[in-house]
Design an enzyme around this catalytic site. Sequence first.
Site, PDB file in Angstrom:
ATOM      1  N   CYS A 198      -2.496   9.493   2.820  1.00  0.00           N
ATOM      2  CA  CYS A 198      -1.983   9.074   1.313  1.00  0.00           C
ATOM      3  C   CYS A 198      -2.766   9.250   0.234  1.00  0.00           C
ATOM      4  O   CYS A 198      -2.603   9.364  -0.894  1.00  0.00           O
ATOM      5  CB  CYS A 198      -1.694   7.566   1.654  1.00  0.00           C
ATOM      6  N   GLU A 224       0.913  -1.275  -0.048  1.00  0.00           N
ATOM      7  CA  GLU A 224      -0.012   0.017  -0.337  1.00  0.00           C
ATOM      8  C   GLU A 224       0.804   1.360  -0.036  1.00  0.00           C
ATOM      9  O   GLU A 224       1.649   1.697   1.084  1.00  0.00           O
ATOM     10  CB  GLU A 224      -0.922  -0.102   1.216  1.00  0.00           C
TER      11      GLU A 224
HETATM   12  P1  NAD Z   1       8.327   4.939   4.904  1.00  0.00           P
HETATM   13  O1  NAD Z   1       8.415   4.140   3.737  1.00  0.00           O
HETATM   14  O2  NAD Z   1       9.470   5.696   5.328  1.00  0.00           O
HETATM   15  O3  NAD Z   1       8.229   3.876   6.082  1.00  0.00           O
HETATM   16  C1  NAD Z   1       7.296   2.713   6.171  1.00  0.00           C
HETATM   17  C2  NAD Z   1       7.616   1.697   7.103  1.00  0.00           C
HETATM   18  O4  NAD Z   1       8.639   1.160   6.300  1.00  0.00           O
HETATM   19  C3  NAD Z   1       8.142   2.079   8.464  1.00  0.00           C
HETATM   20  O5  NAD Z   1       7.388   1.141   9.289  1.00  0.00           O
HETATM   21  C4  NAD Z   1       9.502   1.872   8.425  1.00  0.00           C
HETATM   22  O6  NAD Z   1       9.972   1.692   9.544  1.00  0.00           O
HETATM   23  C5  NAD Z   1       9.917   1.089   7.382  1.00  0.00           C
HETATM   24  N1  NAD Z   1      11.144   1.375   6.716  1.00  0.00           N
HETATM   25  C6  NAD Z   1      11.562   2.589   6.421  1.00  0.00           C
HETATM   26  N2  NAD Z   1      12.671   2.743   5.602  1.00  0.00           N
HETATM   27  C7  NAD Z   1      13.127   1.239   5.486  1.00  0.00           C
HETATM   28  C8  NAD Z   1      14.248   0.449   4.919  1.00  0.00           C
HETATM   29  N3  NAD Z   1      15.054   1.059   4.241  1.00  0.00           N
HETATM   30  N4  NAD Z   1      14.047  -0.870   4.851  1.00  0.00           N
HETATM   31  C9  NAD Z   1      13.151  -1.587   5.617  1.00  0.00           C
HETATM   32  N5  NAD Z   1      11.968  -0.850   6.335  1.00  0.00           N
HETATM   33  C10 NAD Z   1      11.964   0.376   6.088  1.00  0.00           C
HETATM   34  O7  NAD Z   1       6.860   5.645   4.852  1.00  0.00           O
HETATM   35  P2  NAD Z   1       6.296   6.626   5.921  1.00  0.00           P
HETATM   36  O8  NAD Z   1       6.964   7.883   5.931  1.00  0.00           O
HETATM   37  O9  NAD Z   1       5.966   6.186   7.247  1.00  0.00           O
HETATM   38  O10 NAD Z   1       4.688   7.022   5.045  1.00  0.00           O
HETATM   39  C11 NAD Z   1       4.446   7.611   4.220  1.00  0.00           C
HETATM   40  C12 NAD Z   1       4.235   7.061   2.698  1.00  0.00           C
HETATM   41  O11 NAD Z   1       3.438   5.970   3.025  1.00  0.00           O
HETATM   42  C13 NAD Z   1       3.615   8.201   1.727  1.00  0.00           C
HETATM   43  O12 NAD Z   1       4.188   7.619   0.500  1.00  0.00           O
HETATM   44  C14 NAD Z   1       2.180   7.738   1.719  1.00  0.00           C
HETATM   45  O13 NAD Z   1       1.536   8.121   0.630  1.00  0.00           O
HETATM   46  C15 NAD Z   1       2.251   6.108   2.014  1.00  0.00           C
HETATM   47  N6  NAD Z   1       1.206   5.811   2.716  1.00  0.00           N
HETATM   48  C16 NAD Z   1       0.299   4.995   1.879  1.00  0.00           C
HETATM   49  C17 NAD Z   1      -0.886   4.563   2.582  1.00  0.00           C
HETATM   50  C18 NAD Z   1      -1.858   3.555   1.708  1.00  0.00           C
HETATM   51  O14 NAD Z   1      -2.713   2.772   2.597  1.00  0.00           O
HETATM   52  N7  NAD Z   1      -1.675   3.368   0.422  1.00  0.00           N
HETATM   53  C19 NAD Z   1      -1.266   4.740   3.671  1.00  0.00           C
HETATM   54  C20 NAD Z   1      -0.508   5.559   4.214  1.00  0.00           C
HETATM   55  C21 NAD Z   1       0.940   6.070   3.945  1.00  0.00           C
END
Ligand code: NAD
Length: 417
Positions: free
Chosen positions: A245, A211
């Site tokens: 999002c 997602e």
């Molecule tokens: P992010 O990608 O920074 O982090 C998401 C998760 O991944 C966190 O739990 C984090 O600990 C983990 N993570 C981060 N870097 C990592 C790595 N290098 N290796 C492994 N795991 C890692 O995202 P965010 O800042 O928490 O959220 C914002 C983004 O999420 C935006 O792009 C938003 O559009 C998207 N989002 C999508 C939905 C949806 O349902 N489609 C919902 C909410 C947010």
Amino acid sequence: MTINYGKLLASQRNWFSTGKSGEIGFRIKALKILKQTIIKRTDEIMAALEKDFGKSRFETFTSEIMAAIEEINLAVKNLHSWAAPLRVKTPITYFKAKSRIYYEPFGVVLVISAWNYPFQLTITPLIGAISAGNCCVVKPSELSPNTSKIVTSIIRDSFPEEYCAAVEGGIEETTALLKEKFDFIHYTGSTRVGRIIAQAAAEHLTPAVLEMGGKSPCIVDDTADLKISARRIAWGKFLNAGQTCVAPDYLIVHKAIKAPLLQALQEQIKAFYGDAPEKNSDYCRVISQRHFDRLSTFLKNGAIVSGGTTDRDQLYIEPTLLDKISWDDPIMQEEIFGPILPVLEYEDLSEVIATINGHSKPLALYFFSKDKQAQKRILREVPFGGGCINTTLMHTANPHLPFGGVGESGIGSYHGR
Ligand code: NAD
């Protein structure tokens, strides 16, 4: 220190093999326990989100807690029929034979979630995992540490670790978890990290729902009701300070109504947040200094129509409208994910369709128009994950609709069945 989650996984796998988590009665009981724990700790959940990024208690209650409870209620009510074998037709050549699809749990599920709706985005996939008879390991986001703590505590209070567990942490912990072989992964977050998750899942050939995000367009044509459109756009964009999002990322407005729409949007922003949004408890903060600094640079793009004030110490950015934006501006090169709304104009809907289709497929799309033919055209000609005609965000609140993206905005979907 190298983290090893092998033991946790082995204990869950072992417990899964007893078949307990797959029993319908057990699943329903587990969902009811989860619901009771959430209800009991509602105050703590609201306090955690307030601490993490100033989210108002009312918004936490409606968009996080109630969303999760509704999802549990729906699953409890429908689980018997969802899990029942599905009878399908059999070709006449195999006369007398019967055919059925039997649903079975995957096994041990990993849920990795994001910070922007930190409670709902962690608990809803957990509800899905439990409903489908799985064991589950949940990894909330480190960027919302207070919510991460309360989610972990709720899971600990509700279930034994060999059934459902939570692991707190960031990149290091997620990387260590991904080394293990899970049976299913549910990830919510950025497209950049989504690629890392997909690669890790591929190592074990683990199926994954991703997602993710992207730039979700909001188109307003010259037949739209300006006041209603402005109200629904301002609500969808500035809720959660734009950190949703599926928030409208940018506006593409028909040239003939751009000036009155901008005026109507300013009036709506004032109606929602008053003259001093920084003092309004309904208006939350940006999650971190890194995001604040990234968003602040966008304020130099185009021309500020309204808003534009910031306070770095408070991580506050005023709801802002930007005019005179082109596709070459930095704000149009990435998902904004903050309370800044750039406005572009158009004359011909074909151009808009071609431009959107020239970029990554969006997670959401919103079209404001009274023109039924134009509405049909948008639905037919533009691929996107989900969306609404003449409103914003509401599709995500209907558990009977699947929620997910397409292309770079997501793979697979969830909510409800
Ligand atoms: P992010 O990608 O920074 O982090 C998401 C998760 O991944 C966190 O739990 C984090 O600990 C983990 N993570 C981060 N870097 C990592 C790595 N290098 N290796 C492994 N795991 C890692 O995202 P965010 O800042 O928490 O959220 C914002 C983004 O999420 C935006 O792009 C938003 O559009 C998207 N989002 C999508 C939905 C949806 O349902 N489609 C919902 C909410 C947010």
